[in-house]
Enzyme design. Structure first.
Site, PDB file in Angstrom:
ATOM      1  N   GLU A  73      -4.828  -8.682  -0.830  1.00 53.25           N
ATOM      2  CA  GLU A  73      -5.643  -8.460   0.374  1.00 53.25           C
ATOM      3  C   GLU A  73      -7.098  -8.350  -0.060  1.00 53.25           C
ATOM      4  OE1 GLU A  73      -4.376  -5.477   3.244  1.00 53.25           O
ATOM      5  OE2 GLU A  73      -2.266  -5.941   2.844  1.00 53.25           O
ATOM      6  N   GLU A  86       0.835  -1.207   0.000  1.00 54.02           N
ATOM      7  CA  GLU A  86       0.000   0.000   0.000  1.00 54.02           C
ATOM      8  C   GLU A  86       0.871   1.260   0.000  1.00 54.02           C
ATOM      9  OE1 GLU A  86      -3.232  -0.345   2.896  1.00 54.02           O
ATOM     10  OE2 GLU A  86      -4.109  -1.955   1.707  1.00 54.02           O
TER      11      GLU A  86
HETATM   12  O1  AHR Z   1      -5.075  -6.342   6.631  1.00 53.37           O
HETATM   13  C1  AHR Z   1      -5.020  -5.228   7.463  1.00 53.37           C
HETATM   14  C2  AHR Z   1      -4.389  -4.026   6.782  1.00 53.37           C
HETATM   15  O2  AHR Z   1      -5.183  -3.604   5.729  1.00 53.37           O
HETATM   16  C3  AHR Z   1      -3.048  -4.253   6.141  1.00 53.37           C
HETATM   17  O3  AHR Z   1      -2.003  -4.152   7.050  1.00 53.37           O
HETATM   18  C4  AHR Z   1      -2.981  -3.156   5.133  1.00 53.37           C
HETATM   19  O4  AHR Z   1      -2.190  -3.497   4.017  1.00 53.37           O
HETATM   20  C5  AHR Z   1      -4.430  -2.905   4.772  1.00 53.37           C
HETATM   21  O5  AHR Z   1      -4.746  -1.564   4.796  1.00 53.37           O
END
Ligand code: AHR
Length: 519
Positions: free
Chosen positions: A323, A200
């Site tokens: 994710e 991110e």
């Molecule tokens: O999964 C939780 C968080 O969500 C992670 O650390 C981040 O990459 C995302 O914003």
């Protein structure tokens, strides 16, 4: 109409290896599924997981330490390892997430009593003692039979630090880092293939613009090599948040294709970041909202793929959804920074639907990671001291594992609608594949919270002689497994189908997941 479509599908079968026609009877909609020789394989890495140094995912989750009374191997819980092996977990992403861009891997190697501590600023402000480090993680992946996917630190690290990590884990010959690895007790390299180039970068990974990150990426990717020139390192660029198409466009335009093997995408099914709602006591309105966000994945992967197609028409670069999942308010009484939430039938429907979307985009989506594996967000496993439970999401992934590395049977599908409060969503989603043994699997999800839906599948062209099915369903959407009732929700053999003239008619109960096997 049904007969007519069936005739068409039979005609098409002359050209294709096999053909399935699927009809939704309730709405009279005709849906056709055709398979062809050019269909992609559903990459098993779509079934990846994610383990961040966040809350109770690693510490008091996977890792209890070798002095624990909980049965473990080098500190890693045996029951978790067994459960994940049963899922055939193909890869595990670590150590973050946001944590990755604060992590300095050298803090987590060598004698335990000499490891520095750091503060986990992203997740609860707890002190990280670095007792679970590179060796622990990579050895754990060996126990799991899973490929490690390491997220390197670009936000607060250096190019040298990143390159050293690759050399430490991957180089067999003599070098400063491989000598250090050997001093720390590991002779052979682990040969880590998957490398996340920060996380991110537009947010917790450094608040960079897409243009700035693309330049940073080029610099880091120059030094992230496999050290033995076998081309075995897969570099995955930190990708877009949901519908940030500019991010993907900028990366694809500015990074030479030969420096890029994967582009990430993150999308969480959140109704409202300021009011996420409870994980168990949610309303139908919230269910509808979560599913609207989850089903958006279809549009996201379609549009990000289309951008990638412009620059990479041969589809060499993977779209990696590293994710995804549902994100709700934390359980009452738990640390807000630990993201601990329960997991209900809503999550089962979310997982089944998302995996169906990934399957149907297998030509570009070749890897994905559910967030997260244990005790965090949409976990497949929850633990409480010595107890462990498998969530409805776990059961969906277990039912769906038959699709791993199977050949996709493409689907043309118009779903009936799930109508709620003058809004609507597609009620059904489906994906199908044929594995190397010739078994056909069709996974079907009914998103509708109240109405059962029927699907008619024409299996005549597939040579299928017998059918079995499994279902994951429960009385209410809010049902979940708990430490007092750990098996309330689990897959069951399903008889809610009939075969008529070679056609299979399956009834899919509301908010449930069905997987049919034909052989
Ligand atoms: O999964 C939780 C968080 O969500 C992670 O650390 C981040 O990459 C995302 O914003």
């Amino acid at each position: 109409m049904l007969k007519f479509k069936s005739l068409i599908s039979r005609f098409l079968a002359i050209f294709f290896v096999s053909t399935l026609s699927v009809y939704s009877q309730t709405e009279g909609t005709v849906i056709t599924i055709k398979s062809d020789d050019n269909a992609p394989v559903i990459n098993k890495h779509i079934y990846g997981h994610f383990a961040e140094h966040l809350g109770r995912c690693i510490y008091d989750g996977f890792f209890v330490g070798d002095n624990s009374e909980i049965p473990n191997t080098n500190g890693v819980r045996n029951d978790i390892v067994e459960a994940l092996k049963k899922l055939q977990i193909p890869n595990l992403r670590w150590p973050g997430g946001c944590f990755a861009d604060t992590y300095h891997w050298k803090d987590g190697i060598g004698p335990l009593d000499q490891r520095p501590t750091i503060v986990n600023t992203w997740w609860g402000g707890v002190t990280e003692d670095n007792s679970f480090g590179t060796h622990d993680f990579l050895n754990m992946c060996e126990l799991l039979g899973a490929e490690p996917y390491l997220s390197g630190n670009i936000g607060s690290g250096t190019v040298q630090e990143f390159a050293d990590w690759v050399q430490y884990t991957n180089f067999a010959g003599k070098s400063p880092m491989s000598d250090l690895r050997k001093e720390n007790g590991r002779e052979e390299p682990w040969k880590v293939k998957y490398w996340g180039m920060g996380n991110e970068a537009w947010g917790c990974g450094g608040n960079m613009t897409a243009e700035y990150y693309a330049n940073e990426y080029r610099k880091y990717a120059t030094f992230v090599t496999d050290w033995e020139n076998t081309g075995s390192v897969v570099r995955i660029a930190s990708g877009a948040s949901s519908d940030d198409y500019h991010w993907t466009e900028t990366l694809m335009k500015n990074v030479p294709a030969k420096m890029l093997e994967g582009v990430a995408l993150h999308h969480y099914s959140v109704i409202d970041w300021n009011n996420k709602g409870a994980s168990v006591e949610f309303t139908e309105d919230q269910y509808f909202g979560t599913m609207s966000e989850a089903l958006k994945m279809e549009e996201l992967v379609t549009k990000h793929s289309a951008i990638m197609d412009k620059y990479d028409p041969e589809k060499k670069i993977d779209l990696v959804v590293d994710e995804w999942g549902g994100w709700y308010d934390v359980e009452k009484g738990s640390n807000p920074g630990f993201l601990y939430q329960q997991n209900t039938m809503r999550d089962a429907v979310l997982a089944g639907s998302t995996l169906n979307i990934f399957h149907n985009h297998a030509d570009r989506v070749r890897m994905a990671n559910l967030a997260q594996c244990v005790n965090v967000l949409q976990a497949v496993i929850l633990t409480k001291e010595a107890k462990m439970i498998l969530t409805p999401t776990y059961h969906v992934m277990e039912m769906y594992k038959v699709h791993q590395d199977a050949k996709l049977i493409p689907i043309n599908f118009v779903s009936p609608l799930y109508i709620y409060n003058n809004k609507s969503l597609p009620a059904l989603n489906v994906s199908a594949s044929k594995d190397s043994k010739g078994l056909v699997h069709v996974s079907m999800v009914n998103v509708d919270s109240k109405k059962a839906n029927k699907i008619e599948i024409d299996m005549n062209e597939l040579g299928v002689k017998s059918i079995t099915a499994k279902v994951l369903t429960s009385k209410t959407l809010q049902d979940h497994n708990s430490f007092d009732n750990p098996t309330k929700i689990q897959p069951a053999d399903y008889k809610g189908f009939e075969v008529k003239k070679g056609k299979l008619v399956v009834t899919i109960p509301p908010f449930s997941v069905v997987v049919v096997e034909g052989k």
